[in-house]
Design a protein around this motif. Structure first.
Motif, PDB file in Angstrom:
ATOM      1  N   GLU A 123      -1.279  -4.191   2.811  1.00  0.00           N
ATOM      2  CA  GLU A 123       0.162  -3.948   2.741  1.00  0.00           C
ATOM      3  C   GLU A 123       0.950  -5.240   2.898  1.00  0.00           C
ATOM      4  OE1 GLU A 123       0.763  -0.909   5.673  1.00  0.00           O
ATOM      5  OE2 GLU A 123       0.098   0.692   4.323  1.00  0.00           O
TER       6      GLU A 123
ATOM      7  N   SER B 287       3.630   1.355  -5.426  1.00  0.00           N
ATOM      8  CA  SER B 287       4.189   2.551  -6.067  1.00  0.00           C
ATOM      9  C   SER B 287       5.386   3.085  -5.297  1.00  0.00           C
ATOM     10  CB  SER B 287       3.115   3.642  -6.181  1.00  0.00           C
ATOM     11  OG  SER B 287       2.778   4.166  -4.906  1.00  0.00           O
TER      12      SER B 287
ATOM     13  N   PRO C 116      -6.891   2.388  -8.923  1.00  0.00           N
ATOM     14  CA  PRO C 116      -7.407   2.467  -7.551  1.00  0.00           C
ATOM     15  C   PRO C 116      -8.907   2.220  -7.452  1.00  0.00           C
ATOM     16  CG  PRO C 116      -6.939   4.670  -8.409  1.00  0.00           C
ATOM     17  CD  PRO C 116      -6.386   3.699  -9.408  1.00  0.00           C
TER      18      PRO C 116
ATOM     19  N   ASN D 192      -6.955   0.015  -2.005  1.00  0.00           N
ATOM     20  CA  ASN D 192      -6.061   1.050  -2.525  1.00  0.00           C
ATOM     21  C   ASN D 192      -4.670   1.041  -1.919  1.00  0.00           C
ATOM     22  OD1 ASN D 192      -7.825   2.135  -4.389  1.00  0.00           O
ATOM     23  ND2 ASN D 192      -8.754   3.549  -2.919  1.00  0.00           N
ATOM     24  N   GLU D 193      -4.529   0.489  -0.712  1.00  0.00           N
ATOM     25  CA  GLU D 193      -3.193   0.485  -0.112  1.00  0.00           C
ATOM     26  C   GLU D 193      -2.218  -0.416  -0.867  1.00  0.00           C
ATOM     27  OE1 GLU D 193      -6.199   1.353   3.123  1.00  0.00           O
ATOM     28  OE2 GLU D 193      -5.967  -0.186   1.554  1.00  0.00           O
TER      29      GLU D 193
ATOM     30  N   GLU E 296      -0.771   1.658  -3.675  1.00  0.00           N
ATOM     31  CA  GLU E 296      -0.012   2.723  -3.004  1.00  0.00           C
ATOM     32  C   GLU E 296       1.322   2.178  -2.490  1.00  0.00           C
ATOM     33  OE1 GLU E 296      -0.485   5.854   0.743  1.00  0.00           O
ATOM     34  OE2 GLU E 296      -2.093   4.475   0.244  1.00  0.00           O
ATOM     35  N   TYR E 297       1.273   0.987  -1.872  1.00  0.00           N
ATOM     36  CA  TYR E 297       2.490   0.365  -1.348  1.00  0.00           C
ATOM     37  C   TYR E 297       3.439   0.003  -2.485  1.00  0.00           C
ATOM     38  CZ  TYR E 297       5.246  -2.591   1.850  1.00  0.00           C
ATOM     39  OH  TYR E 297       6.255  -3.141   2.611  1.00  0.00           O
TER      40      TYR E 297
ATOM     41  N   GLN F 107       0.160   3.096 -12.782  1.00  0.00           N
ATOM     42  CA  GLN F 107      -1.270   3.273 -12.563  1.00  0.00           C
ATOM     43  C   GLN F 107      -1.920   3.406 -13.931  1.00  0.00           C
ATOM     44  OE1 GLN F 107      -2.870   5.798  -9.412  1.00  0.00           O
ATOM     45  NE2 GLN F 107      -4.344   6.644 -10.871  1.00  0.00           N
TER      46      GLN F 107
END
Length: 354
Positions: A10, A40, A28, A33-34, A37-38, A52
């Protein structure tokens, strides 16, 4: 933003945003993966775009398109994903398209496992794709350094019109540390309107051709010569390394990333016992800091390379020392990490203590 406690993945993502990255394309894969995710969640808040992709291959060509417009673009992945991106990466290097790529490494070969590793060293530094090309490869050792390197990587990519690859490992991706992330202002970036797509007006109607396909062998050779001139300039200007307690060292550990952190604890332990041990830590894995190894004192009798792989940096250390200093290796692979105790025992053996 003051110092805040953040997970590595992150922190890298927020650092990229603060550096001006507004376009992220990725797919991913553990253990990074974070980051997507962050992105997005936070890129849309600043008017940026997160996509993605349907695969890592697709993501590599999405960043190629974004980078061709001169915008700051980024993708992140882990070892097998980077392998899938290799075709796109060599295309971007050949077409001189600036992008930032983060590899949070996991164990291999093949699909391997999801635990930390440094087994992508050769892939990153010696070329995972075809042709004569180089990436600028950076290896942070702390999360604050990962933040700083991430931000500077966008500037380096634009300055040299070259992909920049940040090599971290699963430990760095998942650990938490206090970091300070500030907005980053580029210091030395040429005018993108001179080459990027979408600036015909600024160039008086002149088109820009960004390509890696040259049907004439003479033209392709000339293009390769131009790339080599650029790589020589990068070697001259951007090689980076840290030396720790090497001034009087008899034994030097050569390590990067998380393994360098482990090695620093080893050195502190042995120094407290009166043993002269130091650390040389490459920060740029390409260009490799050969000159820093040449500056090691004549007191150095041995170099121990410590990695989370089967010895991928050893040859670079031998070249860096001109094979004038004995080079040993200790490492763990497959997601296993060398411990402080294990590396310390190797040092004691080389020092003739046991």
């Amino acid at each position: 933003m003051g110092r805040v406690l953040m997970k590595g993945t992150e922190a890298i993502a927020e650092a990229a945003i603060q550096a001006g990255c507004k376009f992220f394309f990725g797919y991913p894969i553990t253990p990074q993966n974070e980051i997507p995710e962050y992105m997005s969640a936070h890129l849309p808040e600043i008017g940026g775009t997160f996509v993605q992709a349907e695969s890592e291959v697709a993501a590599s060509y999405m960043i190629m398109g974004g980078g061709a417009t001169g915008h700051k673009v980024m993708t992140t992945s882990s070892s097998p994903g980077i392998s899938l991106m290799s075709e796109g990466i060599t295309y971007m290097a050949g077409a001189e398209i600036p992008v930032v790529i983060v590899n949070v490494m996991r164990g291999g070969p093949g699909l391997g496992g999801i635990l930390p590793s440094q087994a992508d060293y050769l892939q990153a530094t010696k070329g995972g794709g075809n042709g004569d090309y180089n990436l600028i490869v950076m290896a942070p050792s702390t999360l604050q350094e990962a933040v700083d390197i991430t931000q500077e990587s966008f500037e380096l990519a634009l300055r040299y019109r070259n992909p920049v690859l940040i090599l971290a490992d699963g430990f760095m991706g998942q650990m938490m540390e206090a970091v300070e992330i500030k907005p980053y202002v580029d210091k030395d970036v040429p005018d993108i309107s001179e080459w990027a797509l979408g600036y015909m007006g600024e160039r008086g109607g002149k088109r820009s051709s960004l390509k890696s396909l040259y049907l004439s062998p003479e033209a392709l050779e000339n293009h390769n010569k131009d790339l080599q001139k650029k790589y020589a300039l990068i070697k001259e200007r951007e090689s980076r390394c840290e030396s720790y307690m090497t001034e009087d060292a008899e034994l030097v550990i050569a390590a990067y990333g998380t393994t360098a952190r482990i090695s620093r604890s080893v050195i502190n332990n042995l120094r407290e016992q009166g043993h002269k041990v130091g650390l040389i830590r490459p920060i740029t894995l390409w260009p490799y800091p050969y000159a820093d190894f040449a500056k090691l004192p004549k007191t150095v009798k041995n170099i121990l390379v410590a990695e989370m792989n089967c010895g991928q940096m050893v040859d670079d250390v031998k070249v860096a020392t001109g094979c004038k200093i004995p080079v040993s290796f200790y490492g763990r692979s497959g997601g296993m990490s060398p411990s402080v105790k294990e590396i310390e025992q190797q040092c004691r053996n080389l020092l003739g203590l046991e």
